[in-house]
Design an enzyme around this catalytic site. Sequence first.
Site, PDB file in Angstrom:
ATOM      1  CB  CYS A 189       3.810  52.394  15.344  1.00 25.72           C
ATOM      2  SG  CYS A 189       4.796  51.026  15.985  1.00 25.72           S
TER       3      CYS A 189
ATOM      4  CG  ASN B 144       3.999  46.537  18.968  1.00 27.93           C
ATOM      5  OD1 ASN B 144       3.657  45.502  19.511  1.00 27.93           O
ATOM      6  ND2 ASN B 144       4.201  47.634  19.665  1.00 27.93           N
TER       7      ASN B 144
ATOM      8  CB  CYS C   9      10.503  51.739  15.562  1.00 29.93           C
ATOM      9  SG  CYS C   9      11.579  50.682  14.568  1.00 29.93           S
ATOM     10  NE  ARG C  10       6.484  54.796  13.809  1.00 26.64           N
ATOM     11  CZ  ARG C  10       5.708  54.903  12.742  1.00 26.64           C
ATOM     12  NH1 ARG C  10       5.326  56.111  12.344  1.00 26.64           N
ATOM     13  NH2 ARG C  10       5.300  53.835  12.088  1.00 26.64           N
ATOM     14  CB  SER C  11       3.659  51.594  19.319  1.00 24.22           C
ATOM     15  OG  SER C  11       4.032  50.363  18.760  1.00 24.22           O
TER      16      SER C  11
ATOM     17  CG  ASP D 223       8.599  53.914  10.187  1.00 30.42           C
ATOM     18  OD1 ASP D 223       9.490  53.565  10.993  1.00 30.42           O
ATOM     19  OD2 ASP D 223       7.914  53.121   9.539  1.00 30.42           O
TER      20      ASP D 223
HETATM   21  P1  4NP Z   1       7.389  51.087  13.695  1.00 33.79           P
HETATM   22  O1  4NP Z   1       8.507  50.995  12.560  1.00 33.79           O
HETATM   23  O2  4NP Z   1       6.060  51.099  12.964  1.00 33.79           O
HETATM   24  O3  4NP Z   1       7.668  52.361  14.397  1.00 33.79           O
HETATM   25  O4  4NP Z   1       7.549  49.851  14.573  1.00 33.79           O
HETATM   26  C1  4NP Z   1       8.527  49.989  11.598  1.00 33.79           C
HETATM   27  C2  4NP Z   1       9.088  48.773  11.895  1.00 33.79           C
HETATM   28  C3  4NP Z   1       9.121  47.781  10.941  1.00 33.79           C
HETATM   29  C4  4NP Z   1       8.575  48.004   9.695  1.00 33.79           C
HETATM   30  C5  4NP Z   1       7.995  49.227   9.400  1.00 33.79           C
HETATM   31  C6  4NP Z   1       7.964  50.219  10.363  1.00 33.79           C
HETATM   32  N1  4NP Z   1       8.633  46.989   8.706  1.00 33.79           N
HETATM   33  O5  4NP Z   1       8.218  47.261   7.565  1.00 33.79           O
HETATM   34  O6  4NP Z   1       9.066  45.878   9.002  1.00 33.79           O
END
Ligand code: 4NP
Length: 144
Positions: A3, A6, A8-10, A117
Site C-alpha cells: 500500500c 505500510n 493501515c491496509r497492507s 485508504d
Molecule cells: P496505508 O495508509 O497506505 O493503507 O498504510 C496510509 C498511511 C499513511 C499515509 C497514507 C496512507 N500517510 O500519508 O502518512
Amino acid sequence: MVCLGNICRSPLAEGILKSKINTSEVYVDSAGTGHWHVGNQPDERSIVVAKKHGIDITNQRGRQFSKQDFEEFDLIYAMDTSNKKDVLALAENDAQKGKVKLILDEIFPGENVDVPDPYYGGDLGFEQVFKMLDEACDEIIKSL
Ligand code: 4NP
C-alpha cells in the site's frame, strides 16, 4: 502486499493471508511505496481490527517497497491502482510487471476496484477494509 504507508491496509493483508496459510511454506510480507512510516508499527486502528478477528500484527514494522522485492516475491498485490502504478514504475521487465496484481481483482476481476485508504477515516473504514481483504485472501489461497 503493498500500500502507500505500510501501516493501515497492507499490514492487515499480510496478517490475514498469514493466518490462512502455512507460513513455513509460503513467505508473506508487506511494504509501502512511501518511506514515511519505515520502522513504525501498524496504525493502532489496524492493530485493533486485526485483534478483534484474532490476528496479531503488532510485530510488523513498516518498510518501503524496493526493486529487490521483484526478485524475492512471486506475487505482488497492490491495494489500489495508485500503488499498482507506483510499483509497476519500478519494474524492469515484463516478467516483473507480470507479478503485480490489484488485490481486489481476486474478487472483482477486471473491475479495477481499490481497497479504500482508511487512514483519514474512522474505525468503520478499517472494519470494511478487513472484510474486503479477508475475502480477497480467501481467493488467493485457492490459487496458491
Ligand atoms: P496505508 O495508509 O497506505 O493503507 O498504510 C496510509 C498511511 C499513511 C499515509 C497514507 C496512507 N500517510 O500519508 O502518512
